[in-house]
Design a protein around this motif. Structure first.
Motif, PDB file in Angstrom:
ATOM      1  N   PHE A  51       0.639  -1.851  -0.156  1.00 25.35           N
ATOM      2  CA  PHE A  51      -0.059  -0.407  -0.123  1.00 25.35           C
ATOM      3  C   PHE A  51       0.807   1.044  -0.466  1.00 25.35           C
ATOM      4  O   PHE A  51       0.463   2.488  -0.523  1.00 25.35           O
ATOM      5  N   THR A  52       1.513   1.573   0.285  1.00 24.84           N
ATOM      6  CA  THR A  52       3.007   2.044   0.792  1.00 24.84           C
ATOM      7  C   THR A  52       3.610   2.971  -0.821  1.00 24.84           C
ATOM      8  O   THR A  52       4.180   4.296  -0.649  1.00 24.84           O
ATOM      9  N   SER A  53       3.763   1.504  -0.730  1.00 27.49           N
ATOM     10  CA  SER A  53       4.841   1.665  -1.873  1.00 27.49           C
ATOM     11  C   SER A  53       4.212   1.902  -3.309  1.00 27.49           C
ATOM     12  O   SER A  53       4.344   3.295  -4.398  1.00 27.49           O
ATOM     13  N   LYS A  54       2.695   1.410  -3.109  1.00 23.99           N
ATOM     14  CA  LYS A  54       1.605   2.126  -4.797  1.00 23.99           C
ATOM     15  C   LYS A  54       1.184   3.240  -4.128  1.00 23.99           C
ATOM     16  O   LYS A  54       0.697   4.315  -5.232  1.00 23.99           O
ATOM     17  N   GLY A  55       1.087   4.055  -3.427  1.00 26.54           N
ATOM     18  CA  GLY A  55      -0.053   5.096  -2.625  1.00 26.54           C
ATOM     19  C   GLY A  55      -1.261   4.351  -2.822  1.00 26.54           C
ATOM     20  O   GLY A  55      -1.667   5.974  -3.070  1.00 26.54           O
ATOM     21  N   ARG A  56      -1.282   3.581  -2.256  1.00 28.40           N
ATOM     22  CA  ARG A  56      -2.921   3.016  -3.008  1.00 28.40           C
ATOM     23  C   ARG A  56      -3.401   3.451  -1.355  1.00 28.40           C
ATOM     24  O   ARG A  56      -3.026   3.095  -0.293  1.00 28.40           O
ATOM     25  N   PRO A  57      -4.896   3.251  -0.795  1.00 27.95           N
ATOM     26  CA  PRO A  57      -5.682   3.609  -0.284  1.00 27.95           C
ATOM     27  C   PRO A  57      -5.796   2.124   0.676  1.00 27.95           C
ATOM     28  O   PRO A  57      -6.077   1.521  -0.138  1.00 27.95           O
ATOM     29  N   SER A  58      -5.425   2.158   2.081  1.00 27.93           N
ATOM     30  CA  SER A  58      -5.557   1.347   2.385  1.00 27.93           C
ATOM     31  C   SER A  58      -7.359   0.243   2.424  1.00 27.93           C
ATOM     32  O   SER A  58      -6.671  -0.969   2.661  1.00 27.93           O
ATOM     33  N   SER A  59      -8.245   1.055   1.978  1.00 25.51           N
ATOM     34  CA  SER A  59      -9.491   0.382   1.791  1.00 25.51           C
ATOM     35  C   SER A  59     -10.074  -0.117   0.258  1.00 25.51           C
ATOM     36  O   SER A  59     -11.222  -1.121   0.206  1.00 25.51           O
ATOM     37  N   HIS A  60      -8.731   0.125  -0.059  1.00 26.06           N
ATOM     38  CA  HIS A  60      -8.644  -0.911  -1.727  1.00 26.06           C
ATOM     39  C   HIS A  60      -8.451  -1.933  -1.262  1.00 26.06           C
ATOM     40  O   HIS A  60      -6.715  -2.500  -1.212  1.00 26.06           O
ATOM     41  N   PRO A  61      -9.189  -3.463  -1.436  1.00 30.59           N
ATOM     42  CA  PRO A  61      -8.199  -4.531  -1.547  1.00 30.59           C
ATOM     43  C   PRO A  61      -7.828  -5.287  -2.428  1.00 30.59           C
ATOM     44  O   PRO A  61      -7.613  -5.003  -3.834  1.00 30.59           O
ATOM     45  N   LEU A  62      -7.083  -6.330  -1.845  1.00 32.58           N
ATOM     46  CA  LEU A  62      -5.872  -6.732  -2.838  1.00 32.58           C
ATOM     47  C   LEU A  62      -6.320  -8.029  -3.684  1.00 32.58           C
ATOM     48  O   LEU A  62      -7.495  -8.792  -2.554  1.00 32.58           O
ATOM     49  N   ILE A  63      -6.273  -8.851  -4.242  1.00 35.55           N
ATOM     50  CA  ILE A  63      -6.302 -10.143  -5.261  1.00 35.55           C
ATOM     51  C   ILE A  63      -4.784 -10.768  -3.902  1.00 35.55           C
ATOM     52  O   ILE A  63      -3.836 -10.561  -4.734  1.00 35.55           O
ATOM     53  N   VAL A  64      -5.225 -12.016  -3.521  1.00 34.44           N
ATOM     54  CA  VAL A  64      -4.573 -13.160  -3.327  1.00 34.44           C
ATOM     55  C   VAL A  64      -4.612 -14.650  -4.369  1.00 34.44           C
ATOM     56  O   VAL A  64      -5.669 -14.659  -4.904  1.00 34.44           O
ATOM     57  N   HIS A  65      -3.166 -14.198  -5.079  1.00 30.93           N
ATOM     58  CA  HIS A  65      -2.382 -15.239  -5.970  1.00 30.93           C
ATOM     59  C   HIS A  65      -2.697 -16.474  -5.599  1.00 30.93           C
ATOM     60  O   HIS A  65      -1.386 -16.904  -4.240  1.00 30.93           O
ATOM     61  N   LEU A  66      -3.287 -17.891  -5.964  1.00 31.66           N
ATOM     62  CA  LEU A  66      -2.381 -19.003  -4.986  1.00 31.66           C
ATOM     63  C   LEU A  66      -1.721 -20.018  -6.992  1.00 31.66           C
ATOM     64  O   LEU A  66      -2.379 -19.806  -7.920  1.00 31.66           O
ATOM     65  N   ALA A  67      -1.197 -20.763  -6.303  1.00 29.68           N
ATOM     66  CA  ALA A  67      -0.396 -21.688  -7.351  1.00 29.68           C
ATOM     67  C   ALA A  67      -1.669 -22.802  -7.997  1.00 29.68           C
ATOM     68  O   ALA A  67      -2.408 -23.091  -7.085  1.00 29.68           O
ATOM     69  N   ALA A  68      -1.477 -23.300  -8.721  1.00 31.96           N
ATOM     70  CA  ALA A  68      -2.219 -24.560  -9.099  1.00 31.96           C
ATOM     71  C   ALA A  68      -1.017 -25.765  -8.939  1.00 31.96           C
ATOM     72  O   ALA A  68      -0.177 -25.415  -9.732  1.00 31.96           O
ATOM     73  N   PRO A  69      -1.587 -26.460  -8.178  1.00 34.10           N
ATOM     74  CA  PRO A  69      -1.086 -27.816  -7.630  1.00 34.10           C
ATOM     75  C   PRO A  69      -0.763 -28.842  -8.620  1.00 34.10           C
ATOM     76  O   PRO A  69      -1.384 -28.508  -9.854  1.00 34.10           O
ATOM     77  N   ASP A  70       0.635 -29.234  -8.797  1.00 37.69           N
ATOM     78  CA  ASP A  70       0.955 -30.411 -10.245  1.00 37.69           C
ATOM     79  C   ASP A  70      -0.182 -31.142  -9.501  1.00 37.69           C
ATOM     80  O   ASP A  70      -0.728 -31.816  -8.278  1.00 37.69           O
ATOM     81  N   ARG A  71      -0.336 -31.508 -10.858  1.00 33.10           N
ATOM     82  CA  ARG A  71      -1.803 -32.776 -11.324  1.00 33.10           C
ATOM     83  C   ARG A  71      -1.429 -34.188 -10.535  1.00 33.10           C
ATOM     84  O   ARG A  71      -2.180 -34.519 -10.511  1.00 33.10           O
ATOM     85  N   PHE A  72      -0.167 -34.609 -11.232  1.00 36.67           N
ATOM     86  CA  PHE A  72       0.768 -35.985 -10.565  1.00 36.67           C
ATOM     87  C   PHE A  72      -0.464 -36.540 -11.898  1.00 36.67           C
ATOM     88  O   PHE A  72      -0.494 -36.709 -12.809  1.00 36.67           O
ATOM     89  N   ASP A  73      -1.340 -37.672 -10.666  1.00 33.58           N
ATOM     90  CA  ASP A  73      -2.441 -38.898 -11.446  1.00 33.58           C
ATOM     91  C   ASP A  73      -3.596 -38.466 -11.958  1.00 33.58           C
ATOM     92  O   ASP A  73      -4.346 -39.114 -12.049  1.00 33.58           O
ATOM     93  N   GLN A  74      -3.985 -36.857 -11.291  1.00 28.71           N
ATOM     94  CA  GLN A  74      -5.235 -36.711 -10.843  1.00 28.71           C
ATOM     95  C   GLN A  74      -6.027 -36.598 -12.194  1.00 28.71           C
ATOM     96  O   GLN A  74      -5.492 -34.958 -13.182  1.00 28.71           O
ATOM     97  N   SER A  75      -7.182 -37.080 -12.664  1.00 30.89           N
ATOM     98  CA  SER A  75      -8.174 -35.790 -13.446  1.00 30.89           C
ATOM     99  C   SER A  75      -8.290 -34.091 -13.344  1.00 30.89           C
ATOM    100  O   SER A  75      -8.077 -33.367 -14.701  1.00 30.89           O
TER     101      SER A  75
END
Length: 362
Positions: A51-75
């Motif tokens: 927030f500080t680095s961007k100058g972004r208002p703290s009330s403006h929510p952020l998006i959480v980024h997650l990894a897609a796990p490896d499929r292995f043998d799963q369909s």
């Protein structure tokens, strides 16, 4: 500001980036949409740095980024276990959307788990989540083994970055930042955001490359527009990129209607010298002899919506650096496939000009 100039990042560089995140530092990394300014989603101090680095208002929510796990043998990938630490409920519609579009440029809004920090949700009871498809982002997230908040890696309200060089230019000499170079972003505009937090229907909160028609075709889910089911949009979650002014160049930016570029020039008599006029590749050259006192240059852009989107921010950044007095863009055609870039251009117009920073915060 450290970075690797090669778009293909080595495992050692990724490992260094992971360690930086774990220590509460910031790492800029590529996604298929734009470059994100990443921080550990479980670290309040790291989130505050964003927030500080961007100058972004703290009330403006952020998006959480997650990894897609490896499929292995799963369909199918087990997304339920991936989302469990972050969301309260996962509906059947949510799983349909996830299996159809993740990893990819689709963000979903859920009721948040109690463990999710209020710092990243803007104090709301909802959390926005997506799984980026870019291989560098996926490798970083898999090795980090956690959620990473990653708003666009630029100053708040300004044009989003689609190259590593954009990020370095934005923060050079101001922020000690590690930048992972993954080449140019393919999609070029931020993700589509769909609200699933009400539990009974999906609502489009931000248009993007994935359209409601595509969602309906692939999943059978009908996506509503804000206001279709509720008396007002006031009870919808706040999400990234939803302020009236955003994505804005410092140079004044305006849109012109088809065939009305001469009228658009006449409407801005304060522009006395240099005007950049963006025109579709499908149109003939403009006739501008009626304005001999104005230095006009044409910039040709693709009339294909995907190509136009992928190059939109690049074009805005390049023109913004060329000291034009005014930038004129054509209004995008009607149709869902153009809604994402129309949304970005309208917000960019409102926020553009020397006072764009104050507009962005309004």
């Amino acid at each position: 500001m450290s970075s690797d100039s090669s778009p293909l990042q080595s495992s050692a560089v990724i490992n260094e980036a992971v360690q930086t995140l774990r220590e509460g530092g910031l790492v800029a990394f590529p996604t298929e949409t734009v470059y994100g300014l990443g921080a550990d989603a479980s670290n309040p101090e790291a989130i505050n740095k964003v927030f500080t680095s961007k100058g972004r208002p703290s009330s403006h929510p952020l998006i959480v980024h997650l990894a897609a796990p490896d499929r292995f043998d799963q369909s199918e990938i087990d997304w339920v276990s991936v989302l469990a630490p972050w969301v309260r409920d996962i509906s059947e519609d949510a799983l349909k959307l996830i299996h159809a579009f993740w990893p990819g440029p689709l963000t979903l809004v859920f009721k948040k788990d109690k463990r999710v920090l209020n710092e990243l949700t803007g104090g709301q009871d909802t959390v926005a989540i997506r799984a980026p498809a870019h291989p560098v982002a996926q490798e970083l997230l898999r090795k980090f083994k956690g959620g990473v908040v990653a708003p666009s890696a630029n100053r708040f309200g300004k044009v989003s970055p689609t190259r590593a060089a954009d990020v370095r230019h934005e923060f050079e000499g101001v922020l000690d930042l590690m930048v992972l170079d993954g080449g140019d972003c393919e999609v070029g505009i931020e993700s589509t955001i769909i609200d699933l937090s009400s539990g009974d229907h999906a609502v489009l909160l931000r248009p993007g490359a994935i359209t409601p028609s595509e969602i309906l075709a692939k999943t059978g889910i009908q996506v509503s527009r804000p206001g279709d089911h509720r008396p007002s949009s006031g009870d919808l979650p706040r999400v990234s990129g939803s302020l009236k002014a955003h994505y804005a160049p410092t140079t004044p930016l305006r849109l012109y209607a088809p065939g009305r570029v001469l009228d658009a020039l006449s409407e801005f008599p304060d522009t006395k010298s240099r005007v950049a006029v963006v025109v579709w590749d499908s149109e003939s050259s403009l006739v501008l002899e009626d304005h001999p006192s104005i230095d006009v240059e044409e910039i040709i852009v693709s009339s294909d919506p995907s190509i136009f989107a992928s190059r939109l921010y690049r074009t805005l950044r390049d023109l913004d650096e060329q000291a034009w007095d005014l930038i004129l863009f054509p209004e995008p055609p009607a149709g869902e496939e153009w809604d994402g870039v129309r949304d970005r251009l309208q917000r960019a117009c409102f926020g553009s000009g020397p006072s764009s920073i104050s507009h962005a915060n309004s």
